[in-house]
Write a protein that holds these residues in place. Structure first.
Motif, PDB file in Angstrom:
ATOM      1  N   ALA A 177       0.839  -1.202   0.000  1.00  0.00           N
ATOM      2  CA  ALA A 177       0.000   0.000   0.000  1.00  0.00           C
ATOM      3  C   ALA A 177       0.874   1.252   0.000  1.00  0.00           C
ATOM      4  O   ALA A 177       1.961   1.261   0.591  1.00  0.00           O
ATOM      5  N   PRO A 178       0.425   2.311  -0.672  1.00  0.00           N
ATOM      6  CA  PRO A 178       1.201   3.562  -0.691  1.00  0.00           C
ATOM      7  C   PRO A 178       1.403   4.107   0.718  1.00  0.00           C
ATOM      8  O   PRO A 178       0.473   4.125   1.525  1.00  0.00           O
ATOM      9  N   ALA A 179       2.610   4.556   0.997  1.00  0.00           N
ATOM     10  CA  ALA A 179       2.952   5.171   2.293  1.00  0.00           C
ATOM     11  C   ALA A 179       2.624   4.261   3.467  1.00  0.00           C
ATOM     12  O   ALA A 179       2.218   4.711   4.532  1.00  0.00           O
ATOM     13  N   ALA A 180       2.791   2.948   3.269  1.00  0.00           N
ATOM     14  CA  ALA A 180       2.496   2.008   4.348  1.00  0.00           C
ATOM     15  C   ALA A 180       3.474   2.206   5.498  1.00  0.00           C
ATOM     16  O   ALA A 180       4.682   2.331   5.297  1.00  0.00           O
ATOM     17  N   ALA A 181       2.955   2.256   6.704  1.00  0.00           N
ATOM     18  CA  ALA A 181       3.808   2.385   7.882  1.00  0.00           C
ATOM     19  C   ALA A 181       4.410   1.028   8.214  1.00  0.00           C
ATOM     20  O   ALA A 181       3.733   0.006   8.127  1.00  0.00           O
ATOM     21  N   PRO A 182       5.682   0.995   8.580  1.00  0.00           N
ATOM     22  CA  PRO A 182       6.342  -0.289   8.818  1.00  0.00           C
ATOM     23  C   PRO A 182       5.915  -0.958  10.125  1.00  0.00           C
ATOM     24  O   PRO A 182       5.886  -0.326  11.176  1.00  0.00           O
ATOM     25  N   LEU A 183       5.572  -2.239  10.027  1.00  0.00           N
ATOM     26  CA  LEU A 183       5.292  -3.064  11.188  1.00  0.00           C
ATOM     27  C   LEU A 183       6.291  -4.206  11.215  1.00  0.00           C
ATOM     28  O   LEU A 183       6.653  -4.746  10.167  1.00  0.00           O
ATOM     29  N   ARG A 184       6.737  -4.578  12.408  1.00  0.00           N
ATOM     30  CA  ARG A 184       7.718  -5.654  12.544  1.00  0.00           C
ATOM     31  C   ARG A 184       7.301  -6.580  13.678  1.00  0.00           C
ATOM     32  O   ARG A 184       6.505  -6.217  14.546  1.00  0.00           O
ATOM     33  N   LEU A 185       7.889  -7.786  13.689  1.00  0.00           N
ATOM     34  CA  LEU A 185       7.611  -8.791  14.710  1.00  0.00           C
ATOM     35  C   LEU A 185       8.915  -9.213  15.372  1.00  0.00           C
ATOM     36  O   LEU A 185       9.941  -9.335  14.691  1.00  0.00           O
ATOM     37  N   LEU A 186       8.871  -9.445  16.660  1.00  0.00           N
ATOM     38  CA  LEU A 186      10.056  -9.906  17.390  1.00  0.00           C
ATOM     39  C   LEU A 186       9.631 -10.956  18.407  1.00  0.00           C
ATOM     40  O   LEU A 186       8.780 -10.698  19.264  1.00  0.00           O
ATOM     41  N   SER A 187      10.216 -12.149  18.298  1.00  0.00           N
ATOM     42  CA  SER A 187       9.976 -13.219  19.271  1.00  0.00           C
ATOM     43  C   SER A 187      11.203 -13.359  20.160  1.00  0.00           C
ATOM     44  O   SER A 187      12.318 -13.553  19.658  1.00  0.00           O
ATOM     45  N   ILE A 188      11.001 -13.248  21.461  1.00  0.00           N
ATOM     46  CA  ILE A 188      12.104 -13.303  22.418  1.00  0.00           C
ATOM     47  C   ILE A 188      12.005 -14.591  23.223  1.00  0.00           C
ATOM     48  O   ILE A 188      10.994 -14.849  23.881  1.00  0.00           O
ATOM     49  N   SER A 189      13.052 -15.403  23.188  1.00  0.00           N
ATOM     50  CA  SER A 189      13.079 -16.643  23.970  1.00  0.00           C
ATOM     51  C   SER A 189      13.496 -16.349  25.406  1.00  0.00           C
ATOM     52  O   SER A 189      14.439 -15.590  25.653  1.00  0.00           O
ATOM     53  N   PHE A 190      12.777 -16.972  26.357  1.00  0.00           N
ATOM     54  CA  PHE A 190      13.169 -16.864  27.761  1.00  0.00           C
ATOM     55  C   PHE A 190      13.877 -18.134  28.226  1.00  0.00           C
ATOM     56  O   PHE A 190      13.965 -18.392  29.421  1.00  0.00           O
ATOM     57  N   ASP A 191      14.400 -18.920  27.266  1.00  0.00           N
ATOM     58  CA  ASP A 191      15.119 -20.156  27.583  1.00  0.00           C
ATOM     59  C   ASP A 191      16.533 -20.068  27.004  1.00  0.00           C
ATOM     60  O   ASP A 191      16.902 -20.823  26.108  1.00  0.00           O
ATOM     61  N   PRO A 192      17.353 -19.132  27.519  1.00  0.00           N
ATOM     62  CA  PRO A 192      18.675 -18.895  26.922  1.00  0.00           C
ATOM     63  C   PRO A 192      19.617 -20.080  27.034  1.00  0.00           C
ATOM     64  O   PRO A 192      20.550 -20.210  26.230  1.00  0.00           O
ATOM     65  N   ALA A 193      19.406 -20.971  27.993  1.00  0.00           N
ATOM     66  CA  ALA A 193      20.290 -22.129  28.136  1.00  0.00           C
ATOM     67  C   ALA A 193      20.160 -23.078  26.950  1.00  0.00           C
ATOM     68  O   ALA A 193      21.120 -23.765  26.576  1.00  0.00           O
ATOM     69  N   HIS A 194      18.993 -23.122  26.337  1.00  0.00           N
ATOM     70  CA  HIS A 194      18.774 -24.020  25.202  1.00  0.00           C
ATOM     71  C   HIS A 194      18.704 -23.285  23.866  1.00  0.00           C
ATOM     72  O   HIS A 194      19.239 -23.752  22.863  1.00  0.00           O
ATOM     73  N   ASP A 195      18.045 -22.137  23.868  1.00  0.00           N
ATOM     74  CA  ASP A 195      17.761 -21.450  22.610  1.00  0.00           C
ATOM     75  C   ASP A 195      18.916 -20.566  22.159  1.00  0.00           C
ATOM     76  O   ASP A 195      18.850 -19.329  22.205  1.00  0.00           O
ATOM     77  N   HIS A 196      19.986 -21.226  21.725  1.00  0.00           N
ATOM     78  CA  HIS A 196      21.124 -20.499  21.157  1.00  0.00           C
ATOM     79  C   HIS A 196      20.752 -19.954  19.777  1.00  0.00           C
ATOM     80  O   HIS A 196      19.706 -20.304  19.220  1.00  0.00           O
ATOM     81  N   THR A 197      21.618 -19.146  19.216  1.00  0.00           N
ATOM     82  CA  THR A 197      21.333 -18.512  17.936  1.00  0.00           C
ATOM     83  C   THR A 197      21.003 -19.521  16.847  1.00  0.00           C
ATOM     84  O   THR A 197      20.058 -19.342  16.076  1.00  0.00           O
ATOM     85  N   VAL A 198      21.753 -20.616  16.791  1.00  0.00           N
ATOM     86  CA  VAL A 198      21.503 -21.631  15.755  1.00  0.00           C
ATOM     87  C   VAL A 198      20.136 -22.273  15.942  1.00  0.00           C
ATOM     88  O   VAL A 198      19.408 -22.526  14.977  1.00  0.00           O
ATOM     89  N   VAL A 199      19.768 -22.544  17.193  1.00  0.00           N
ATOM     90  CA  VAL A 199      18.454 -23.124  17.479  1.00  0.00           C
ATOM     91  C   VAL A 199      17.348 -22.169  17.038  1.00  0.00           C
ATOM     92  O   VAL A 199      16.362 -22.570  16.398  1.00  0.00           O
ATOM     93  N   LEU A 200      17.512 -20.891  17.347  1.00  0.00           N
ATOM     94  CA  LEU A 200      16.528 -19.894  16.944  1.00  0.00           C
ATOM     95  C   LEU A 200      16.454 -19.779  15.420  1.00  0.00           C
ATOM     96  O   LEU A 200      15.371 -19.589  14.853  1.00  0.00           O
ATOM     97  N   GLN A 201      17.598 -19.909  14.784  1.00  0.00           N
ATOM     98  CA  GLN A 201      17.635 -19.831  13.321  1.00  0.00           C
ATOM     99  C   GLN A 201      16.837 -20.974  12.694  1.00  0.00           C
ATOM    100  O   GLN A 201      16.048 -20.770  11.766  1.00  0.00           O
ATOM    101  N   HIS A 202      17.023 -22.189  13.207  1.00  0.00           N
ATOM    102  CA  HIS A 202      16.280 -23.344  12.693  1.00  0.00           C
ATOM    103  C   HIS A 202      14.780 -23.194  12.983  1.00  0.00           C
ATOM    104  O   HIS A 202      13.940 -23.547  12.137  1.00  0.00           O
TER     105      HIS A 202
END
Length: 213
Positions: free
Chosen positions: A105-130
């Motif tokens: 759409a013309p002049a569409a305002a940007p919307l974004r999504l962010l999912s934050i893991s609260f399990d840092p011991a397991h959810d390393h970057t590679v795990v999040l990537q998969h």
């Protein structure tokens, strides 16, 4: 008899006063409702906490959320969850499709999504990537991250009033919601994950108001 009547009246009065205080003048009756009202009345600024994840390493949460342009819808999850997080993932897939459609759409305002893991011991970057790949997340729209320093994880959960309790089976019980964050990085509203359309409509309204200024 009179003493009993006076005691009953006093108990009723105290109960009324307690309920009045605990429910924010009867506007909410649950902890989750209180959380949503509190955020609506007092927006929460994103903290300067280092984050890790695909395409976000080296950034802090405040810089991720406060880019001056995008309204971001945030959720808290963990990749091993097969219950409420699966529902959140489905909701985010729907929102990603809607955001893609709206970008034309013309002049569409940007919307974004962010999912934050609260399990840092397991959810390393590679795990999040998969995990992101399995959900067909477009990194232009939908990113995944975890708190880099586990010591900061609880501070972030407390700030956003996210309740996470180990279930004794290696997983977690947690509240699930859609958090709408404005371009200045302030959490403005909290919606139930079943209120997807309402959360999207509010996010678009905030984004459009920003574009008009």
């Amino acid at each position: 008899m009179l003493r009993t009547a006076l005691a009953s009246a006093l108990f009723a009065l105290l109960s009324y006063a307690g309920a009045h205080w605990a429910t924010h003048d009867y506007q909410v009756w649950t902890a989750e409702g209180a959380r949503r009202l509190e955020v609506a009345l007092h927006p929460v600024a994103a903290p300067r906490i280092a984050m890790e994840g695909p395409d976000v390493s080296g950034q802090t949460l405040d810089t991720l959320l406060a880019d001056g342009r995008s309204v971001t819808i945030v959720d808290f999850m963990y990749t091993r969850c097969v219950t409420v997080c699966a529902a959140l993932g489905g909701a985010f897939q729907q929102m990603q499709s809607a955001i893609r459609d709206g970008e034309s759409a013309p002049a569409a305002a940007p919307l974004r999504l962010l999912s934050i893991s609260f399990d840092p011991a397991h959810d390393h970057t590679v795990v999040l990537q998969h995990y992101a790949a399995a959900l067909r997340a477009d990194p232009r729209i939908w990113r995944f991250a975890r708190v880099a320093d586990p010591a900061d994880a609880q501070r972030l959960l407390n700030l956003y009033q996210v309740v996470v309790i180990p279930d004794g089976l290696g997983g977690y019980e947690h509240n699930a919601a859609l958090l709408v964050v404005d371009p200045a990085g302030r959490l403005l509203r909290v919606f139930d994950y079943a209120e997807l359309d309402t959360a999207m409509a509010f996010a678009r309204w905030v984004a459009d108001e920003g574009v008009k200024r």
